[in-house]
Design a protein around this motif. Structure first.
Motif, short mmCIF file in Angstrom:
data_model
loop_
_atom_site.label_atom_id
_atom_site.label_comp_id
_atom_site.label_asym_id
_atom_site.label_seq_id
_atom_site.Cartn_x
_atom_site.Cartn_y
_atom_site.Cartn_z
N GLY A 33 32.91 65.28 32.02
CA GLY A 33 31.58 65.29 31.47
C GLY A 33 31.59 66.00 30.13
O GLY A 33 32.51 66.75 29.80
N LEU A 34 30.54 65.75 29.35
CA LEU A 34 30.42 66.40 28.05
C LEU A 34 28.97 66.84 27.89
O LEU A 34 28.05 66.06 28.15
N GLY A 35 28.81 68.09 27.50
CA GLY A 35 27.46 68.62 27.43
C GLY A 35 27.25 69.53 26.23
O GLY A 35 28.11 69.62 25.34
N TRP A 36 26.10 70.19 26.24
CA TRP A 36 25.72 71.07 25.15
C TRP A 36 25.30 72.43 25.69
O TRP A 36 24.65 72.52 26.73
N PHE A 37 25.67 73.44 24.95
CA PHE A 37 25.12 74.76 25.20
C PHE A 37 24.72 75.36 23.85
O PHE A 37 25.09 74.86 22.80
N PHE A 48 22.62 73.86 28.77
CA PHE A 48 21.36 73.19 29.02
C PHE A 48 21.40 71.68 29.20
O PHE A 48 20.41 71.08 29.60
N ALA A 49 22.50 71.01 28.87
CA ALA A 49 22.54 69.56 29.06
C ALA A 49 23.97 69.12 29.32
O ALA A 49 24.89 69.56 28.65
N CYS A 50 24.12 68.24 30.29
CA CYS A 50 25.46 67.74 30.65
C CYS A 50 25.37 66.26 31.00
O CYS A 50 24.52 65.86 31.80
N LEU A 51 26.26 65.48 30.41
CA LEU A 51 26.38 64.07 30.72
C LEU A 51 27.65 63.92 31.56
O LEU A 51 28.75 64.08 31.06
N ASP A 52 27.47 63.67 32.84
CA ASP A 52 28.60 63.63 33.76
C ASP A 52 28.49 62.39 34.62
O ASP A 52 27.60 62.28 35.46
N ARG A 53 29.40 61.46 34.44
CA ARG A 53 29.34 60.18 35.14
C ARG A 53 30.21 60.14 36.38
O ARG A 53 30.38 59.10 36.99
N SER A 54 30.77 61.29 36.77
CA SER A 54 31.66 61.29 37.93
C SER A 54 30.85 61.04 39.20
O SER A 54 29.66 61.35 39.27
N TYR A 98 26.56 74.02 20.54
CA TYR A 98 27.94 73.64 20.76
C TYR A 98 28.03 72.55 21.82
O TYR A 98 27.27 72.56 22.77
N CYS A 99 28.98 71.65 21.65
CA CYS A 99 29.27 70.74 22.76
C CYS A 99 30.53 71.24 23.46
O CYS A 99 31.36 71.93 22.87
N ALA A 100 30.63 70.93 24.73
CA ALA A 100 31.73 71.44 25.55
C ALA A 100 31.89 70.56 26.78
O ALA A 100 30.92 69.92 27.22
N PRO A 101 33.06 70.54 27.35
CA PRO A 101 33.23 69.82 28.61
C PRO A 101 32.34 70.44 29.69
O PRO A 101 32.05 71.64 29.67
N ILE A 110 28.97 73.20 35.58
CA ILE A 110 29.83 74.20 34.95
C ILE A 110 30.21 73.71 33.56
O ILE A 110 30.59 72.55 33.38
N PHE A 111 30.09 74.62 32.60
CA PHE A 111 30.39 74.27 31.22
C PHE A 111 31.61 75.06 30.74
O PHE A 111 31.77 76.23 31.10
N GLY A 112 32.40 74.42 29.92
CA GLY A 112 33.57 75.07 29.36
C GLY A 112 33.23 75.85 28.10
O GLY A 112 32.07 76.00 27.73
N ARG A 113 34.27 76.30 27.44
CA ARG A 113 34.09 77.05 26.21
C ARG A 113 33.88 76.09 25.04
O ARG A 113 34.13 74.89 25.15
#
Length: 125
Positions: A33-37, A48-54, A98-101, A110-113
């Motif tokens: 997934g790819l999201g924003w913090f 605050f936002a995550c696009l996760d198609r799993s 920032y965008c992050a996995p 869960i968001f990455g760095r």
């Protein structure tokens, strides 16, 4: 080498709109997934936002309550880009974005760095 590059930030008045972009390299939305913090001065980081198609993700797009109904995350795989459409911006949305996995794990997103430098957004009253 995998990279995420944010762009599109700027200054806008309250109530206005901005669209942020996150271009990704050596990264596949089929695998992650790819999201924003965001990170505002003297405030904690907010995921605050995550696009996760799993298949494990209950929502294809997750939003924190603070942005739900105002922000929309989307992607264009042909352009290797994820977008964040931000409408109805508020002064409290001022931050570096920032965008992050991201991924759904253990009943939470869960968001990455941060991988990139981020893009600043300033909302004035």
């Amino acid at each position: 080498e995998a990279q995420l590059v944010e762009s599109g930030g700027g200054s806008v008045q309250a109530g206005g709109s901005l669209t942020l972009s996150c271009q990704f390299f050596e990264f596949s939305l089929d695998d992650y997934g790819l999201g924003w913090f965001r990170q505002a001065p003297k405030k904690e980081r907010e995921d605050f936002a995550c696009l996760d198609r799993s298949p494990d993700s209950p929502d294809s797009a997750y939003y924190a309550d603070s942005v739900k109904g105002r922000f929309t995350i989307s992607s264009d795989s042909a352009k290797n880009t994820t977008y964040l459409q931000m409408n109805g911006l508020k002064v409290e949305d001022t931050a570096v974005y920032y965008c992050a996995p991201c991924s759904f794990y253990n009943n939470n997103y869960i968001f990455g760095r941060a991988w990139g430098q981020g893009t600043p957004v300033t909302v004035s009253s």
